[in-house]
Motif scaffolding. Sequence first.
Motif, PDB file in Angstrom:
ATOM      1  N   ASN A 197      41.158 149.896  15.241  1.00  8.17           N
ATOM      2  CA  ASN A 197      39.929 148.913  14.607  1.00  8.17           C
ATOM      3  C   ASN A 197      40.410 147.791  13.933  1.00  8.17           C
ATOM      4  OD1 ASN A 197      37.602 148.403  12.990  1.00  8.17           O
ATOM      5  ND2 ASN A 197      37.389 150.683  12.566  1.00  8.17           N
ATOM      6  N   GLN A 198      39.766 146.403  14.344  1.00 12.04           N
ATOM      7  CA  GLN A 198      40.143 145.275  13.841  1.00 12.04           C
ATOM      8  C   GLN A 198      39.374 145.052  12.677  1.00 12.04           C
ATOM      9  OE1 GLN A 198      42.620 143.384  15.546  1.00 12.04           O
ATOM     10  NE2 GLN A 198      42.411 145.275  16.935  1.00 12.04           N
ATOM     11  N   TYR A 199      38.707 145.734  12.017  1.00  6.95           N
ATOM     12  CA  TYR A 199      37.699 145.566  10.758  1.00  6.95           C
ATOM     13  C   TYR A 199      38.636 146.172   9.578  1.00  6.95           C
ATOM     14  CZ  TYR A 199      33.825 144.842  14.088  1.00  6.95           C
ATOM     15  OH  TYR A 199      33.089 144.561  15.110  1.00  6.95           O
ATOM     16  N   TYR A 200      39.779 146.670   9.846  1.00  8.09           N
ATOM     17  CA  TYR A 200      40.604 147.248   8.623  1.00  8.09           C
ATOM     18  C   TYR A 200      41.056 145.883   7.852  1.00  8.09           C
ATOM     19  CZ  TYR A 200      40.155 151.813   9.820  1.00  8.09           C
ATOM     20  OH  TYR A 200      39.927 153.373  10.234  1.00  8.09           O
ATOM     21  N   VAL A 201      41.280 144.732   8.925  1.00  5.14           N
ATOM     22  CA  VAL A 201      42.116 143.370   8.253  1.00  5.14           C
ATOM     23  C   VAL A 201      41.093 142.931   7.100  1.00  5.14           C
ATOM     24  CG1 VAL A 201      41.048 141.931   9.825  1.00  5.14           C
ATOM     25  CG2 VAL A 201      43.306 141.461   8.689  1.00  5.14           C
ATOM     26  N   ALA A 202      39.964 143.189   7.282  1.00  4.19           N
ATOM     27  CA  ALA A 202      38.735 142.566   6.450  1.00  4.19           C
ATOM     28  C   ALA A 202      38.970 143.038   4.840  1.00  4.19           C
ATOM     29  CB  ALA A 202      37.288 142.805   6.508  1.00  4.19           C
ATOM     30  N   ILE A 203      39.709 144.080   4.699  1.00  4.23           N
ATOM     31  CA  ILE A 203      39.896 144.902   3.268  1.00  4.23           C
ATOM     32  C   ILE A 203      40.789 144.018   2.380  1.00  4.23           C
ATOM     33  CG2 ILE A 203      40.938 146.878   2.129  1.00  4.23           C
ATOM     34  CD1 ILE A 203      40.288 148.412   4.553  1.00  4.23           C
ATOM     35  N   PRO A 204      41.953 143.398   2.958  1.00  2.00           N
ATOM     36  CA  PRO A 204      42.698 142.585   1.811  1.00  2.00           C
ATOM     37  C   PRO A 204      42.143 141.346   1.683  1.00  2.00           C
ATOM     38  CG  PRO A 204      43.967 143.039   4.089  1.00  2.00           C
ATOM     39  CD  PRO A 204      42.770 143.681   3.947  1.00  2.00           C
ATOM     40  N   VAL A 205      41.347 140.674   2.839  1.00  2.00           N
ATOM     41  CA  VAL A 205      40.853 139.368   2.743  1.00  2.00           C
ATOM     42  C   VAL A 205      39.512 139.487   1.535  1.00  2.00           C
ATOM     43  CG1 VAL A 205      39.280 138.090   4.029  1.00  2.00           C
ATOM     44  CG2 VAL A 205      41.255 138.966   5.092  1.00  2.00           C
ATOM     45  N   ILE A 206      38.999 140.831   1.776  1.00  2.00           N
ATOM     46  CA  ILE A 206      37.740 140.599   0.584  1.00  2.00           C
ATOM     47  C   ILE A 206      38.568 140.885  -0.749  1.00  2.00           C
ATOM     48  CG2 ILE A 206      35.856 142.185  -0.034  1.00  2.00           C
ATOM     49  CD1 ILE A 206      35.092 142.924   2.547  1.00  2.00           C
ATOM     50  N   ALA A 207      39.491 141.717  -0.739  1.00  2.46           N
ATOM     51  CA  ALA A 207      40.177 141.881  -2.206  1.00  2.46           C
ATOM     52  C   ALA A 207      40.596 140.506  -2.718  1.00  2.46           C
ATOM     53  CB  ALA A 207      41.039 142.781  -2.112  1.00  2.46           C
ATOM     54  N   PHE A 208      41.083 139.665  -1.704  1.00  2.00           N
ATOM     55  CA  PHE A 208      41.879 138.343  -1.988  1.00  2.00           C
ATOM     56  C   PHE A 208      40.673 137.257  -2.588  1.00  2.00           C
ATOM     57  CE2 PHE A 208      42.834 134.127  -0.669  1.00  2.00           C
ATOM     58  CZ  PHE A 208      43.979 133.771  -1.608  1.00  2.00           C
ATOM     59  N   LEU A 209      39.325 137.454  -1.779  1.00  2.00           N
ATOM     60  CA  LEU A 209      38.394 136.324  -2.115  1.00  2.00           C
ATOM     61  C   LEU A 209      37.950 137.028  -3.473  1.00  2.00           C
ATOM     62  CD1 LEU A 209      36.279 136.165   1.174  1.00  2.00           C
ATOM     63  CD2 LEU A 209      37.840 134.579   0.350  1.00  2.00           C
ATOM     64  N   PHE A 210      37.864 138.244  -3.813  1.00  5.17           N
ATOM     65  CA  PHE A 210      37.237 138.588  -5.013  1.00  5.17           C
ATOM     66  C   PHE A 210      38.151 137.985  -6.218  1.00  5.17           C
ATOM     67  CE2 PHE A 210      37.257 141.993  -8.334  1.00  5.17           C
ATOM     68  CZ  PHE A 210      36.154 141.916  -8.974  1.00  5.17           C
ATOM     69  N   SER A 211      39.508 138.219  -5.900  1.00  2.26           N
ATOM     70  CA  SER A 211      40.384 137.590  -6.949  1.00  2.26           C
ATOM     71  C   SER A 211      40.409 136.178  -7.252  1.00  2.26           C
ATOM     72  CB  SER A 211      41.623 138.165  -6.719  1.00  2.26           C
ATOM     73  OG  SER A 211      42.173 137.330  -5.319  1.00  2.26           O
ATOM     74  N   LEU A 212      40.102 135.591  -6.012  1.00  4.23           N
ATOM     75  CA  LEU A 212      39.698 134.176  -6.203  1.00  4.23           C
ATOM     76  C   LEU A 212      38.777 133.604  -6.963  1.00  4.23           C
ATOM     77  CD1 LEU A 212      40.543 132.474  -2.576  1.00  4.23           C
ATOM     78  CD2 LEU A 212      41.951 132.341  -4.641  1.00  4.23           C
TER      79      LEU A 212
END
Length: 553
Positions: free
Chosen positions: A253-268
Amino acid sequence: MNLILQKNVLTFLSVLFSILCTFGGYKVYMQLSEQERAASFDGPVKEFNEHFNENLEDMEYTLHSVNQLFDSSSNVDEIEFDSFSGLILEYNLSIAGIGVFNFDSREMGAKTTLPEPQYWLASDSYPQFTKREVTLAMKRNVDLREASKLDNFASDLFSVNDSQQQYVLLTRIMPEHNLLLAMVIDLHRAAKLSISNRIVSNFIVYREGENRKELAFSDVKYSATLAKPFNGEIFLFNRVWPMVIYPPANLFNQYYVAIPVIAFLFSLMVLYLVYFAFKLHKLSDDRQLALQDLKFAQSKMVEAEKIGAMGGLVAGIAHEVNTPLGISITSCSHVNDLMRDLKEDFDRGELDQEKFEDFLSSGKEMLGMALENMGRASKLIASFKKIDVINADDSTKTELVDVAEIVENFVEHYQQNAMSTKIKFDVEIGKRAQIHTYPTVITQVLASLASNSEVHAFAKKNEDCVISIRVSSFGNSVLLKFADNGSGVKKKNLAQIFDPFYTTNRGAGNAGLGLSVVYNLVKSKLKGELNHGAVPGGGLWISLRIKDLEEKE
């Protein structure tokens, strides 16, 4: 100050929050990916690998069944053998051929060779395996002495007619019939028949040995260099071949990579809110810091240019050294010619008192000239070597010292041993402090400064020659200010006084290295700061800030 502290604390907490959010998202991504990989790839692949090895183990049953054919009949003819072997080839598509050789293991020697097989049947899919070809394959790939020690023997992988297919020879010795049973297996086809499916569709098999890069065959259909492979092994009797299986494209599943991206964007977003809250204050701070950084960069640039100029200025001292050396070489060469002429006169019996006295007079003059110029060269080289203070043999360890005491000892020693008594010292000691530094280097700096004053500042003065030294401490540093009331330095030349080989008195034999040595000692060895300027009314002052070298910044 409270506002700055609050800003720093909030910035630290925001950055920490960003790191924790990103790291937490990455950990969730990795855990979900590992779970999916274990369920959809690692587990099935392991089962497929075990299934493949089980299929290869069945080859022992195939060899045993042919052995039973000969045990059940005292005279197996070719028709009977072809009929029995044909059924095996029909149901096992990875077997390229089956044959029987006349072989007496009791008469086997180091040079034992096999004749062509008594019986041989090749699969219709492998017409290249004729009797002659299988005999050559046996000769090249089967060690008969090793095979005779095992119930079932497997050769290493080999190819036929430079093809890409990889085969294995399986042998079993039937001593009661004086026969050797041989069977050729297409291992690549066996692997594809056993494990080739959507999950196990990309595999590589390596030859037996320590070198894992020795490729045997590959069935990789896409570039999988970034995928984590499954490392398995193929077992066949006495052989083991490493096998690497790569996951197919789009298996996970390639959509799992969106989890750290979303977390990073939230922290930004959180970081941006903090940044916006302190933006006006930061603009003012940035302007002040930019001005400080510019001054610091300018001072460092000047320092780098001074130290970097050493390489280009070596040519200057080389030019000065070359002149006395050239005169010395010419003088020695002339003495050598005089000695040759003297020997020739002596050999011819023409040496008289007048010629001998001429030789002594000319030789003495030439040797004196050579010694004088070699002495000049030696002094120049000794002065030049003083510049290399970074790798000096002495002062390898710091000591806890009182800089004021070093100054007092230096002044006392200088007054006792100086050739000239015209220089007077005015020493003023403020608050004393002990720091970790190199005392011998400080003494060398003081000696160089005093020598510079004597040679330049007081060259034309015989009275009222005063050197003042002020020592004070603040924090973990000591400030030492050295000043004289001599002739001073012109304003246009102040920026050059620390440049190597710069001197206003070169005609008197000065190389211009004194203050350059001081600069390198202070900057490179003492890790200190150095400033200088003109004394009102005439003279030069140089201040040194000497740091505690064991203080943690």
